[in-house]
Scaffold this motif. Sequence first.
Motif, PDB file in Angstrom:
ATOM      1  N   LEU A 156       1.752   7.548  -4.919  1.00  0.00           N
ATOM      2  CA  LEU A 156       2.070   8.856  -4.327  1.00  0.00           C
ATOM      3  C   LEU A 156       0.873   9.809  -4.401  1.00  0.00           C
ATOM      4  O   LEU A 156       0.717  10.697  -3.579  1.00  0.00           O
ATOM      5  CB  LEU A 156       3.283   9.472  -5.034  1.00  0.00           C
ATOM      6  CG  LEU A 156       4.619   8.776  -4.734  1.00  0.00           C
ATOM      7  CD1 LEU A 156       5.710   9.256  -5.690  1.00  0.00           C
ATOM      8  CD2 LEU A 156       5.048   9.023  -3.291  1.00  0.00           C
ATOM      9  N   LEU A 162       7.910   1.165  -2.417  1.00  0.00           N
ATOM     10  CA  LEU A 162       6.743   1.933  -1.957  1.00  0.00           C
ATOM     11  C   LEU A 162       7.050   2.613  -0.624  1.00  0.00           C
ATOM     12  O   LEU A 162       6.813   3.806  -0.442  1.00  0.00           O
ATOM     13  CB  LEU A 162       5.540   1.009  -1.777  1.00  0.00           C
ATOM     14  CG  LEU A 162       4.786   0.608  -3.040  1.00  0.00           C
ATOM     15  CD1 LEU A 162       3.868  -0.579  -2.746  1.00  0.00           C
ATOM     16  CD2 LEU A 162       3.959   1.783  -3.576  1.00  0.00           C
ATOM     17  N   GLU A 190       9.847   5.449  -1.196  1.00  0.00           N
ATOM     18  CA  GLU A 190       9.491   6.664  -1.944  1.00  0.00           C
ATOM     19  C   GLU A 190       8.303   7.389  -1.321  1.00  0.00           C
ATOM     20  O   GLU A 190       8.133   8.585  -1.514  1.00  0.00           O
ATOM     21  CB  GLU A 190       9.269   6.316  -3.425  1.00  0.00           C
ATOM     22  CG  GLU A 190      10.580   5.867  -4.045  1.00  0.00           C
ATOM     23  CD  GLU A 190      10.581   5.845  -5.558  1.00  0.00           C
ATOM     24  OE1 GLU A 190       9.775   6.524  -6.197  1.00  0.00           O
ATOM     25  OE2 GLU A 190      11.425   5.105  -6.104  1.00  0.00           O
ATOM     26  N   MET A 191       7.475   6.667  -0.579  1.00  0.00           N
ATOM     27  CA  MET A 191       6.395   7.348   0.147  1.00  0.00           C
ATOM     28  C   MET A 191       6.911   7.874   1.501  1.00  0.00           C
ATOM     29  O   MET A 191       6.183   8.516   2.229  1.00  0.00           O
ATOM     30  CB  MET A 191       5.207   6.401   0.362  1.00  0.00           C
ATOM     31  CG  MET A 191       4.497   6.014  -0.938  1.00  0.00           C
ATOM     32  SD  MET A 191       3.293   4.673  -0.699  1.00  0.00           S
ATOM     33  CE  MET A 191       1.934   5.551   0.071  1.00  0.00           C
ATOM     34  N   LEU A 232       7.616   6.335   4.388  1.00  0.00           N
ATOM     35  CA  LEU A 232       6.714   5.863   5.449  1.00  0.00           C
ATOM     36  C   LEU A 232       7.544   5.540   6.689  1.00  0.00           C
ATOM     37  O   LEU A 232       8.009   4.431   6.880  1.00  0.00           O
ATOM     38  CB  LEU A 232       5.954   4.629   4.961  1.00  0.00           C
ATOM     39  CG  LEU A 232       5.155   4.864   3.667  1.00  0.00           C
ATOM     40  CD1 LEU A 232       4.566   3.553   3.151  1.00  0.00           C
ATOM     41  CD2 LEU A 232       4.051   5.889   3.890  1.00  0.00           C
ATOM     42  N   ASN A 256       0.310  15.264   3.979  1.00  0.00           N
ATOM     43  CA  ASN A 256       0.203  16.053   2.744  1.00  0.00           C
ATOM     44  C   ASN A 256      -0.405  17.413   3.079  1.00  0.00           C
ATOM     45  O   ASN A 256      -0.770  17.671   4.225  1.00  0.00           O
ATOM     46  CB  ASN A 256      -0.723  15.333   1.753  1.00  0.00           C
ATOM     47  CG  ASN A 256      -0.115  14.036   1.283  1.00  0.00           C
ATOM     48  OD1 ASN A 256       1.091  13.954   1.114  1.00  0.00           O
ATOM     49  ND2 ASN A 256      -0.949  13.029   1.086  1.00  0.00           N
ATOM     50  N   LYS A 276       0.802  10.377   4.113  1.00  0.00           N
ATOM     51  CA  LYS A 276       0.988   9.319   3.118  1.00  0.00           C
ATOM     52  C   LYS A 276       0.808   8.006   3.878  1.00  0.00           C
ATOM     53  O   LYS A 276       1.285   7.884   5.015  1.00  0.00           O
ATOM     54  CB  LYS A 276       2.393   9.366   2.532  1.00  0.00           C
ATOM     55  CG  LYS A 276       2.652  10.536   1.639  1.00  0.00           C
ATOM     56  CD  LYS A 276       3.152  10.052   0.280  1.00  0.00           C
ATOM     57  CE  LYS A 276       3.349  11.181  -0.712  1.00  0.00           C
ATOM     58  NZ  LYS A 276       2.373  12.271  -0.674  1.00  0.00           N
TER      59      LYS A 276
END
Length: 368
Positions: free
Chosen positions: A65, A96, A99-100, A102, A274, A280
């Motif tokens: 992250l 991944l 939680e990111m 994407l 971000n 991300k």
Amino acid sequence: MANPTLLILAGDGIGPEVMGQVTRVIDWFGAKRDLAFDVSHDLVGGAAYDAHGTPLHDDTMAKALEADAVLLGAVGGPKYDDLDFSVKPERGLLRLRKEMDLFSNLRPAQCFDALADFSSLKKELIAGLDIMIVRELTSGVYFGEPRGIIEEGNERVGINTQRYTESEIDRVARSAFELARRRGNKVCSMEKANVMESGILWREVVQKVHDTDYPGVELSHMYADNGAMQLVRAPKQFDVILTDNLFGDILSDCAAMLTGSLGMLPSASLGAPNADGRPKALYEPVHGSAPDITGQGKANPIACILSFAMALRYSFDEGEEATRLERAVEKVLADGARTADLMGPEGGTPISTTQMGDAILAALDNSL
Ligand code: NAD
């Protein structure tokens, strides 16, 4: 200014072998192009399970992250096939992605002239092909509720729900339009608005995002079944294809195979920007851990190297350096360098993973 950060998760099987060549390429850009990265390495998949009893340690998740971009090799292998579902290597990758957040999966289908004979289509249909599929990755029928297998009367019913909110469609549409602006400036959006309400909403929202913020990009809409036909009939008509999770899963595999070998296919998964404007991002080859060739020096590192080229372009705004790397790969292939997966019927002697890395580095040197 501090160097941008890269987290490398090489994973299992051929993951560390192909990532070894990527690391050499990263070092080359630091040494020769004044483009240095702060690189750190960690474990994912079976390798993480062996070390920590989980396919992705919380500390690794936190590092992912924090990083400006994550490069992933591959996860999985027969050693882990009997593990409980909750700790299977693939769960590390799914965590991944989740939680990111994407939500936008980019899968290029690009045909290098030297490999045009590898396609199942006629050479003239795919020579010079360069399309990008943008697939929504975090919603749709794979996630929608209700889902499950229920009893109804005297039989069972399997249920999945195709569900998209306006904001989910809006954000992935924006990512496709932004991408098109950097490429051929054309988006074709695919759904089934003829038979699905979610498709009607998809079409409306994509059109609205276009009309409001991207009127300069050429937009067309196509039913996904026709899209599948057009992809194998005349794929060069497309630039960016925007589609949902389910159709994207199928269409991107179909498009990818137009170009030949699994060892050649990169991908990117992007999330929301971000504070510094960078999304991300996770970059990975499309292929898996290839247990059948692990440890034999046979793996083709090009998919993983081209994934790093995507990172240069989409995370670090280094489009020219990305093109330099892609041209180096193209040159090496044109000169006849072939790993075992790229051997045609004419035969010849395949080179190893490291020799392919050597050839690409030499071509990069020659590009200066
Ligand atoms: P795979 O992609 O690993 O391999 C399929 C075939 O392609 C194999 O014959 C392999 O040798 C070949 N191949 C793949 N990449 C290659 C490369 N870079 N160079 C040369 N040849 C290459 O798919 P699979 O065999 O179905 O799966 C093996 C394992 O990988 C399984 O555990 C699966 O779950 C996992 N997997 C992981 C990912 C991922 O990490 N994203 C994706 C797919 C499969």
